[in-house]
Structures are given as C-alpha cells and as structure tokens.
Design a protein around this motif. Structure first.
Motif, short mmCIF file in Angstrom:
data_model
loop_
_atom_site.label_atom_id
_atom_site.label_comp_id
_atom_site.label_asym_id
_atom_site.label_seq_id
_atom_site.Cartn_x
_atom_site.Cartn_y
_atom_site.Cartn_z
N THR A 240 -0.90 -43.25 61.24
CA THR A 240 -2.04 -42.49 60.74
C THR A 240 -2.78 -41.83 61.90
OG1 THR A 240 -2.28 -44.21 59.06
CG2 THR A 240 -4.08 -42.62 59.25
N ARG A 241 -3.21 -40.60 61.71
CA ARG A 241 -4.02 -39.94 62.74
C ARG A 241 -5.46 -40.44 62.68
NH1 ARG A 241 -4.93 -33.65 60.74
NH2 ARG A 241 -5.97 -34.10 58.76
N SER A 242 -6.24 -40.08 63.70
CA SER A 242 -7.59 -40.65 63.81
C SER A 242 -8.56 -40.09 62.78
CB SER A 242 -8.14 -40.40 65.22
OG SER A 242 -8.16 -39.02 65.53
N PHE A 243 -8.44 -38.80 62.42
CA PHE A 243 -9.41 -38.19 61.52
C PHE A 243 -9.31 -38.82 60.13
CE2 PHE A 243 -10.53 -34.70 58.50
CZ PHE A 243 -11.88 -34.62 58.82
N LYS A 244 -10.40 -39.41 59.68
CA LYS A 244 -10.47 -40.10 58.39
C LYS A 244 -9.43 -41.21 58.26
CE LYS A 244 -12.72 -36.41 55.77
NZ LYS A 244 -12.71 -35.55 54.57
N ARG A 245 -9.09 -41.83 59.40
CA ARG A 245 -8.15 -42.94 59.35
C ARG A 245 -8.67 -44.08 58.49
NH1 ARG A 245 -7.30 -43.67 64.61
NH2 ARG A 245 -9.13 -45.01 64.86
N GLY A 246 -9.98 -44.31 58.53
CA GLY A 246 -10.54 -45.41 57.77
C GLY A 246 -10.26 -45.29 56.28
N ARG A 247 -10.48 -44.11 55.74
CA ARG A 247 -10.26 -43.91 54.31
C ARG A 247 -8.79 -44.08 53.95
NH1 ARG A 247 -12.75 -39.03 50.61
NH2 ARG A 247 -11.62 -39.50 48.70
N PHE A 248 -7.89 -43.49 54.77
CA PHE A 248 -6.47 -43.58 54.47
C PHE A 248 -5.99 -45.02 54.50
CE2 PHE A 248 -2.02 -43.79 55.69
CZ PHE A 248 -1.43 -42.92 54.78
N ASP B 146 -15.66 -44.16 57.01
CA ASP B 146 -15.61 -43.14 58.06
C ASP B 146 -16.97 -42.49 58.29
OD1 ASP B 146 -12.89 -43.30 58.87
OD2 ASP B 146 -12.29 -42.29 57.04
N VAL B 147 -17.84 -42.58 57.29
CA VAL B 147 -19.18 -42.00 57.41
C VAL B 147 -20.15 -43.02 58.03
CG1 VAL B 147 -21.14 -41.02 56.16
CG2 VAL B 147 -18.80 -40.45 55.48
N LEU B 148 -20.17 -44.23 57.49
CA LEU B 148 -21.09 -45.26 57.98
C LEU B 148 -20.61 -45.89 59.27
CD1 LEU B 148 -22.01 -47.09 54.64
CD2 LEU B 148 -23.39 -45.44 55.92
N GLY B 149 -19.30 -45.94 59.46
CA GLY B 149 -18.75 -46.62 60.63
C GLY B 149 -18.46 -48.07 60.35
N ARG B 150 -17.59 -48.64 61.17
CA ARG B 150 -17.13 -50.02 60.95
C ARG B 150 -18.26 -51.03 61.14
NH1 ARG B 150 -13.73 -45.81 60.47
NH2 ARG B 150 -11.68 -46.08 61.45
N ARG B 151 -19.01 -50.89 62.22
CA ARG B 151 -20.05 -51.88 62.54
C ARG B 151 -21.10 -51.96 61.44
NH1 ARG B 151 -22.84 -51.18 68.21
NH2 ARG B 151 -23.60 -49.28 67.22
N ARG B 152 -21.56 -50.82 60.95
CA ARG B 152 -22.56 -50.85 59.88
C ARG B 152 -22.01 -51.47 58.60
NH1 ARG B 152 -25.48 -44.87 60.30
NH2 ARG B 152 -26.56 -45.24 62.28
N ILE B 153 -20.76 -51.17 58.31
CA ILE B 153 -20.15 -51.75 57.10
C ILE B 153 -20.18 -53.27 57.18
CG2 ILE B 153 -17.93 -52.12 55.94
CD1 ILE B 153 -19.19 -49.54 55.07
#
Length: 479
Positions: free
Chosen positions: A156-164, A348-355
């Motif tokens: 997976t590429r970095s852009f919007k990797r979290g959602r994918f 990808d919007v909030l970030g991992r730490r905030r989640i």
C-alpha cells in the motif's frame, strides 16, 4: 527506461539492473488504488475473517462446555485462555519465519493448520485433548494475523494508507461479529461441535492464498532477491495499469523522497543495521516497541476481559437463558464493529495517536460509569459495555495499521508478531483477572472498575508517547 516524468507507458516497471529497495518503494508510491489492490485485500481478508471466526467461537461454546464436561471456574478460564497462549507463541514464531521465508507462505500454512485443528476439535469428548488442540490452533491463528497485517501494509502507498489498511482489517471484527451471530443461533440449536466443523471448511483457502497472492516485493528486495522483486513489481504494475486504463506516473515523480528519505538520512548507523529481536530495542525503535506494546496490552486486556466473560456473566449473574446471554453479548460485538468502521474512515484525518487516546479514553470513562451505576441490571451492562466496545474495538483495529508502520521491512513482520504476542498477554490476563475479581467480589461492578482503569492507562500512554505516522511512506518512518 523512459525519461518522461509523467508516464512510462511502454514499460510500467524498471529494469532489474536499476532495482533497489528504494526504487521498489517508489514504484509502490506511484500506484493508484485499483482492482488489483482490492482483489488481494479480499483474498487475504477472507482468510483473516475466518481466523477471527475461529477465535471467538470458544466464548460462545463455553457455557455449553461447562455443562457438558462439568467444568470448574478454573477449567473454564483455561478453556478461554489456552488458545491465546498458543497465539502468543505463534505470533512470536511467525514473525521470524515471515521475515526469513516470506509473508505469503506463512499466511497459507497457518490458515491450513487452523482449519485442520478445528475439524479435530469436533471429535473431543473431554477437556485435556480439547485444550491441547486449542493451543495448536492458537499457534496458527496467532501466526497468520500479524503477518497478514505486515503484508497488507507493504503493498500500500502512503497516501490514505490508514483507510485502505483498516478497511481490510475490518474483516477481523466482522469475523468476530458474524461468528457471534452464527454461534448465538447454532450453538443452542445444534451444539458447539457443529460450529467448529463449519469453522474447519475455510482451511481450503490456503490454496487460494498460494495461487492468488504474490509475495511482497518490498520483502523480496530486502532479502536481496532484486530480480524477483522487479518481476513481481512489474506484474503488479501491469495489472494496476490495465485496471485503471491509464499509464503509471514515473516512480521518481510520484515519490521524490525514494532516493534518500529524511528518516534514512538522519538514522544512526545502529538504527540502519537494526534487525531481529535486539533491533526492536535499538535507537528510535526501543520507544516505539514499548509504547505500542503498552497499547496492545491494555486494549486487548479490556477487549477480552469484557467479551470473553459477558455470556457467562449474563447467564450466571442475571439469570438470562443461554440464548439471551449470547444475544446480549452479540450486541456488544456489533457495536464494536461499528467503532472499527468509524476509525477506518477517520484515521487518516485524526491521526493514529488521537485515535488511540480518544477511543481508549472514552472506553475508560464508559466502563467506570457502568461501575459507578452498580451494573445492577443486564440492560445497564448491555448499554454501557456496547458503547465502550465502540472505543476499544476501534483502538485495537488501529494497532494492525500502526504497528507495521513503526518498523522497517527487514523486521516488520517480527515487530507485528511481538505486538501480537503482547496482545495475547492482554487476552490471557484479561479473562483470568476478570475471573478472579468476578469470583471473589461481592458485585460485578468491581470487574468494570478494573477494566476501566486499564483502558485509562492505555489512553494516557498513547496520548503522551505515541509517534504520529499518518500519510508518511514506510521507508521515511522506519529507516
């Protein structure tokens, strides 16, 4: 190779002579999301779905097993935790194996073994062989899940990797939820053996994995198998280009940091050479390993402390029938699945730490509120544990995205497997300590005080110490 910086229509890949770990990363960064990505995610996702399905069955079979084999509280706790002990060992073993022999082989062998053991469990007539087989099945489940997480991150590429990645990871809580729904209907009607027989069928998916999923080009390049990495990468690029109907951008245009990522430029020699178990505690990786381990432990301690004992608590504490106890527990699992979906769409919007901080903090507040209310009725337990499950399920699924991002390819599967092993400690100790507190306490509220406190610790660690990784290339995050 074409020098056009906007496209490379004649040859989507680059020559083996020019293949390096950096160019493989750059070539992934320029790939748009396509049918190929979705297909691979689906195949690996189906495997992970059924591993989750197998994992949850024991909680729903336990009330019937206790009656059939006259199990004591200690026996019941062993039934709940022996599979987790196997998963702990399996996770530790699989990471080393996947970093040495490949991601896809380990995934396929684990799912085949899990299916065979599930079939063998249907023949058990006493506790001892059942426990032995559950331990072996735990080895397989614990081995597959973290390696699959590492593999999906690597394609997976970095852009919007979290959602994918998290839309893939949704298959795990979906497997838990559907397993709960099916078990709530099948176990009272047909018995626990039928459920384990059904869970054995997906072992056949091992063949689909071997035939339909390519090995990770990032891993091949890391192992020095550059010609193979180039060949696999070229095949992937051709499939992506055909699926999108567009020529691919040139790698250097799509990923200008590929030649010398900032993290690589600032890494110490020890960090660049870090590998194996010792590497997880070298330089920047030491803090990452300790922090993510704390989040794994606290999140899964709460998750399985709640879900493993809920059917028995509803049945024994509040006098619900088996069917009602399983139904109430299923509602909590469904709520957790909703939390996973929310996290997948916002990470990808909030970030991992905030989640992590938000989800674990909210779970802590809700569980402590339930304890303050006294947990006097099954309806109270249902409402507050279900709301809390939105948080701890959401946090836990995010770990399958976050952990692979924290380590380089040479020890990524190992890092994921250590995270998986630490979560097994939480899975083991959570039900054990809930059992101890539940058996010794005058009120079930004490259980929720303990679980809420553990969730609060996880929220504080994540909010103050976790490193943000959203939308950054893997090679930049982890040199």
């Amino acid at each position: 190779m074409s020098t056009d910086t906007s496209k490379d229509a004649a040859a989507p890949g680059i020559s083996p002579a020019g293949t390096t770990r950096a160019t493989i990363a750059a070539r992934f960064e320029r790939l748009p999301l396509s049918r190929w990505h979705v297909t691979v995610r689906l195949i690996v996702g189906v495997v992970t779905f059924f591993e989750a399905f197998d994992q949850l069955l024991i909680a729903y079979a336990l009330p019937e097993l206790r009656d059939e084999w006259q199990l004591s509280t200690g026996d019941a706790t062993a039934v709940l935790t022996v599979g987790s002990a196997g998963m702990l060992v399996g996770a530790l073993l699989s990471g080393r194996l996947a970093d040495r022999y490949g991601r896809v082989k380990v995934i396929a062998y684990c799912v085949a073994a899990s299916g065979l053991v599930s079939l063998a469990l249907t023949a058990c007539t006493s506790l001892t062989p059942f426990l032995a087989l559950r331990f072996v099945q735990g080895l397989a489940i614990g081995g597959e899940v973290p390696v699959a997480a590492a593999f999906i991150s690597e394609i997976t590429r970095s852009f919007k990797r979290g959602r994918f990645v998290l839309l893939y990871e949704l298959v795990f809580p979906a497997g838990l939820t559907i397993g709960a729904l099916v078990a709530a209907w099948v176990v009272p009607a047909a018995g626990w053996r039928v459920m384990f027989a059904v869970a054995a069928v997906p072992g056949l998916l091992a063949f689909l994995v071997q035939r339909g999923v390519p090995e990770s080009p990032r891993w091949l390049a890391e192992r020095g198998r550059l010609d193979e990495a180039d060949a696999v990468m070229t095949e992937i690029e051709a499939k992506v280009s055909a699926a999108t109907g567009e020529p691919l951008p040139h790698p250097s245009a799509a990923a200008p940091t590929a030649q010398e990522p900032a993290a690589v430029a600032t890494a110490t020699p020890a960090e660049r050479a870090a590998t194996g178990p010792r590497g997880l505690f070298t330089g920047r990786y030491r803090r990452r390993t300790l922090v993510v381990g704390a989040i794994w432990f606290t999140g899964y301690f709460v998750n399985y402390g709640v879900t493993s004992w809920l059917p028995s608590i509803y049945k024994d504490e509040y006098g619900l029938t088996l069917s009602d106890a399983l139904l109430y527990s299923t509602v909590t699992s469904v709520a957790g699945l909703l939390g996973c979906l929310v996290v997948a769409l916002t990470v990808d919007v909030l970030g991992r730490r905030r989640i992590f901080a938000i989800c674990l903090g909210a779970s802590a507040a809700l569980l402590l509120t339930l304890a303050a209310l006294g947990a006097g009725t099954p309806a109270q337990v249902l409402i507050w544990t279900s709301l809390s499950a939105v948080g701890f399920f959401g946090s836990n699924i995010c770990l399958y995205l976050y952990t692979p991002e924290l380590y380089p390819t040479r020890m990524r599967a190992l890092g994921c497997s250590v995270g998986g092993a630490v979560n097994r400690l939480g899975v083991i100790l959570g039900p054990i300590l809930v059992g101890v507190v539940y058996a010794a306490g005058d009120s079930v509220a004490a259980v929720f005080v303990m679980l809420g406190t553990v969730a609060l610790v996880g929220a504080v660690v994540a909010g103050t110490l976790a490193e943000e990784t959203a939308n950054r290339p893997l090679e930049e995050i982890s040199p």
